[in-house]
Design a protein around this motif. Structure first.
Motif: not given
Length: 874
Positions: A740-757
């Motif tokens: 329903t809210y695909p933008g949220i999934k993208r944002f949360l995934d980005d949060c994790v990948s950026q924090a890892k980097e």
């Protein structure tokens, strides 16, 4: 008295300490946990053994006999962790600085060195104690050689002691036979392969009968069961290799004389300097060295006369930057005055070469000194202090904008620390090491050190804040907030003592009623607050299924009881009892202890504790006032305004979800907020495929749990627990939500990948939250790190927005000359004690300052209510 030598297996104890103590690093980035743990073990054993001689043996990095044998058999040994490897040479430096004898020889492992030294010393009439984590050394035990093996039990380190008789009693073999026993059973921790399928009991039985593996081999036809005989036959070469690996050399060629190992004074100047460098602060007290004035201390000046102090202030008025420390001493331990402190002196630094201490006393009144400090705050461009809020009751600066709080700056740069101090700031940012002076006549030295750090650290911290893009956050939010929080603490909140007492009595009545009901249903009286007694009642006497037994009895933790409460009303009563007991002890009784003479509670608001940037409340914790139970919420009736005032309560509506909508740029969530829809009903409609008008309360409740759970990185397991549904259903809910809210999934995934980097999560306004858990080798820790990476940008942004709103509201109330005052902040809520005729003005200020704190893609909505107590206003 017979002389005694302590022989320590250096690598073994260092390795044990490394894995037993959480990682520590000094300001140079050197890992120090192994060294620190080694020293703690060393000091403990020295106190217990009181040896006259001491030697530490180390392996040599060059391949030893055992290395070569093992590599020929089964590849290389597991390499040493790099964090541990770098500590080995430093450990040796520390031991050498302490005058401790070290023995190592190429081609020999530490246990071969110890084996040879133990026999040599025994032959020369010394008692011998060997300390090692390697049980191979048990083969050395005799009547005069004691082997001490540290082991962890129940989270604590214990030491097992073995003479020859103890080895026989524990393993049913002699020390000489222990080698053969190890040859059969093997030891994976020491890379001894052994005979697969033969464990300790079987090995002990075989060697106890045949005394060595060679004799057992000769009688292999007699061995029963036949399976064991076959295992020995099939793995005979491996057994021989294992014996050679396990056998310790006791006749190595070593240049050693016991006098080389005689102990002297361990606490030398060289060791002290190394302990300082390694930042082992709590070990420095072991040294009894005469104090030597450092070059820095040579520039410390103590002033007692007003005239010379005045001349000093005149110079300080001309300085662009000044470091200030207000030194306080406790003056009374009597209950009425406990904790009250008076100013003893002022540390002042505004140059690289001199720091001053102004002593408060008969010749230097506190009022005069505080007046000069206030004038100084109006003259200088930067006034640096640590924990400014704590000093504001004595010294309120003329210009708030020139103040630089080092504690707040250090917190922003590293929000994961549990505490901050000038000493730590000096060590971390200036590489300056000094100890707090305990002697009465030398405490002024500490004050000067602190003032010097306050002065010197400002440009370093400013550069770091600028580099990490948090300078604006520090200047425009965190520093103004210091003064807002001070105002709130001074304002306090009024408590109706009579109402609070009545509330406590009501709780006491409810508790008594529940006690009687619980005893009646249980059929006996017992201590409801005792987990052990409660466990017996629930799972043995009442035979309720689902008991989880631990070492100390059945678990009666909240999560266990909450599951049972769904099917067993009796368990629900236990939970109710606990809740009411908590309410009474923590709030009804607990709050009463904090009411001051003015009838108000003046709690503390802390801005340097929560890693996300949220504020916390202590003395008492007013942010934890219960809201879920009606009886819990009623405690708010005891919070009342002064006569002629009312409470105006303003609460951000779903601020974290609105921030999520903004950050994710999800068009569906943004549209729902712009259309002012019921967001939980809208989510239920989309996720469960039900028309908006037909969404039931249950579906809305489930959607609400998903909405808020997503912000905290909730898992399908967590959601299933919250909603009492299957994990499969919960997983379907979450997948439906992200569809329903695909933008949220993208944002949360980005949060994790950026924090890892990058190693940290970041909020809208640039606040950083380090996430070291993402690199953990532990799966659960990494999972936790991912949830932190998702949540920190949202929760941190909510905290930042609330801080901006608080500063704005407090400033407006003062600027407009209102008598209304900000008294409480609880997460997303502000409470204003409002003059009755100023209600509409205060409402307008709240709407403007809270609503316009930041500009988001969705509107910030504020719920405002008015009441004669906090309960009514909420």
């Amino acid at each position: 008295m017979k002389e005694k030598i302590l022989l320590i297996d250096g690598h073994s104890i260092l390795n044990r300490a490394f894995f037993g103590i959480p990682d520590l690093t000094n300001s140079e980035g050197l890992h120090t946990n192994g060294i620190y743990g080694f020293l703690m073990i060393l000091f403990k054993i020295l106190e217990e053994e009181n040896p006259t001689h001491l030697t530490v043996a180390f392996d040599v990095h060059a391949p030893t006999f055992r290395h070569k044998m093992y590599e020929a058999y089964k590849g290389t040994r597991k390499p040493m962790a790099e964090e541990l490897r770098q500590q080995v040479p430093v450990m040796k430096q520390v031991l050498q600085a302490m005058g401790i004898h070290i023995v190592e020889k190429e081609g020999l492992e530490a246990d071969d060195v110890i084996g040879t030294l133990s026999r040599t010393c025994e032959d020369r009439g010394l008692e011998v104690t060997v300390l090692s984590g390697d049980r191979d050394l048990l083969q050395l035990a005799t009547e005069s050689i004691k082997i001490r093996i540290p082991k962890t039990k129940g989270g604590k380190t214990e030491v097992e002691d073995y003479y020859a008789k103890d080895v026989q009693e524990r393993y049913q073999v002699t020390p000489e036979e222990f080698v053969d026993m190890k040859a059969l059973m093997g030891d994976t921790s020491d890379n001894i392969p052994g005979v697969p399928g033969i464990g300790e009991k079987t090995a002990a039985k075989l060697i106890g009968k045949y005394h060595n593996i060679e004799t057992a081999w000769e009688h292999r036809q007699e061995i029963r069961p036949e399976r064991i005989a076959n295992l020995l036959t099939e793995n005979w070469e491996q057994a021989l290799l294992s014996k050679r690996l396990a056998a310790i050399c006791t006749e190595a060629e070593l240049a050693f004389a016991p006098e080389d190992a005689r102990m002297g004074d361990l606490y030398t100047k060289e060791a002290y300097a190394l302990f300082q460098r390694l930042q082992f602060k709590n070990l420095l007290s072991r040294f009894d060295l005469p104090h030597e004035e450092t070059d820095l201390e040579a520039g410390f000046v103590r002033l007692t006369g007003k005239q010379e102090a005045e001349e000093l202030f005149q110079k300080a008025f001309q300085s662009d930057r000044v470091g200030v420390v207000i030194q306080k001493d406790a003056i009374n331990d009597l209950p009425l005055f406990a904790g009250r402190k008076e100013i003893a002196g002022i540390g002042l630094c505004f140059s690289d070469d001199q720091t001053y201490y102004i002593e408060i006393g008969k010749e230097m009144e506190k009022s005069w000194a505080m007046d000069r400090l206030r004038k100084l705050s109006g003259e200088t461009k930067s006034l640096a202090m640590f924990d400014i809020k704590e000093n504001l009751p004595d010294f309120f600066p003329k210009k708030q904008e020139v103040c630089f709080d080092l504690m707040v700056a250090a917190y922003l740069l590293d929000p994961l620390k549990s505490r901050y101090s000038l000493e730590e700031i000096g060590r971390e940012y200036l590489e300056l090491l000094y100890e707090e002076e305990k002697e009465e006549g030398r405490k002024w030295i500490t004050c000067c050190h602190d003032a010097f750090v306050a002065y010197q650290a400002v440009p370093v911290l400013q550069d770091r804040l600028k580099k990490e893009q948090m300078e604006e956050l520090f200047r425009k939010i965190e520093m103004p907030l210091v003064f807002t929080l001070y105002d709130m603490e001074q304002n306090g909140v009024k408590i109706a003592a009579k109402e609070l007492k009545e509330y406590g009595e009501k709780l006491a009545g409810k508790i008594r009623q529940l006690e009687e009901e619980i005893y009646e249903e249980a059929g006996e009286k017992f201590n409801i607050n005792s987990p052990k007694q409660l466990g017996v009642i629930l799972f043995e006497h009442m035979r309720i299924p689902g008991g989880r037994k631990t070492k100390t009895g059945y678990s009666t933790a909240a999560d266990v009881l909450e599951k049972l409460a769904l099917d067993y009303p009796f368990v629900n009563k236990i939970l109710e009892y606990r809740q009411y007991a908590k309410l009474k002890s923590t709030y009804a009784d607990g709050l009463a202890a904090f009411i001051r003479e003015d009838g108000r509670i003046h709690g503390k608001f802390n801005q340097t504790i929560a890693a996300t940037g949220r504020l916390s409340s202590t003395e008492p914790n007013l942010q934890n006032i219960p809201v879920r139970m009606e009886l819990g919420r009623m405690i708010r009736k005891a919070f009342i305004p002064e006569q002629g005032f009312v409470f105006v309560d303003a609460d951000y509506s779903q601020i974290e979800l609105r921030i999520l909508a903004h950050c994710s740029e999800d068009e569906h969530l943004i549209a729902a907020y712009k259309e002012a829809k019921d967001i939980h009903r809208a989510t239920a409609s989309q996720v469960f495929g039900v028309p908006f008008e037909e969404v039931t309360e249950e579906l809305r409740r489930n959607a609400k749990a998903v909405n808020f759970g997503i912000v905290y990185g909730i898992s399908s397991f967590g959601l299933s627990q919250d909603l009492s549904i299957t994990r499969k259903e919960a997983d379907a809910y979450i997948k439906g939500y992200f569809k329903t809210y695909p933008g949220i999934k993208r944002f949360l995934d980005d949060c994790v990948s950026q924090a890892k980097e990058k190693g940290y999560a970041v909020t809208l306004l640039g606040r950083r939250r380090p996430v070291p858990e993402l690199t953990s080798k532990n799966f659960a820790q990494r999972n936790f790190g991912e949830r932190v990476a998702m949540n920190a940008p949202i929760q941190g942004a909510a905290a930042d927005i609330m801080k901006i709103a608080m500063i704005g509201v407090n400033t407006r109330l003062k600027e407009e000359g209102l008598r209304s005052r900000l008294v409480l902040q609880v997460h997303d809520e502000l409470l204003i004690e409002t003059k009755e005729e100023e209600v509409e003005t205060v409402k307008r200020i709240l709407e403007e300052e809270m609503g316009q704190a930041v500009s988001l893609r969705v509107p910030l909505e504020i719920d405002i209510n008015v009441g004669d107590n906090w309960y009514e206003a909420k």
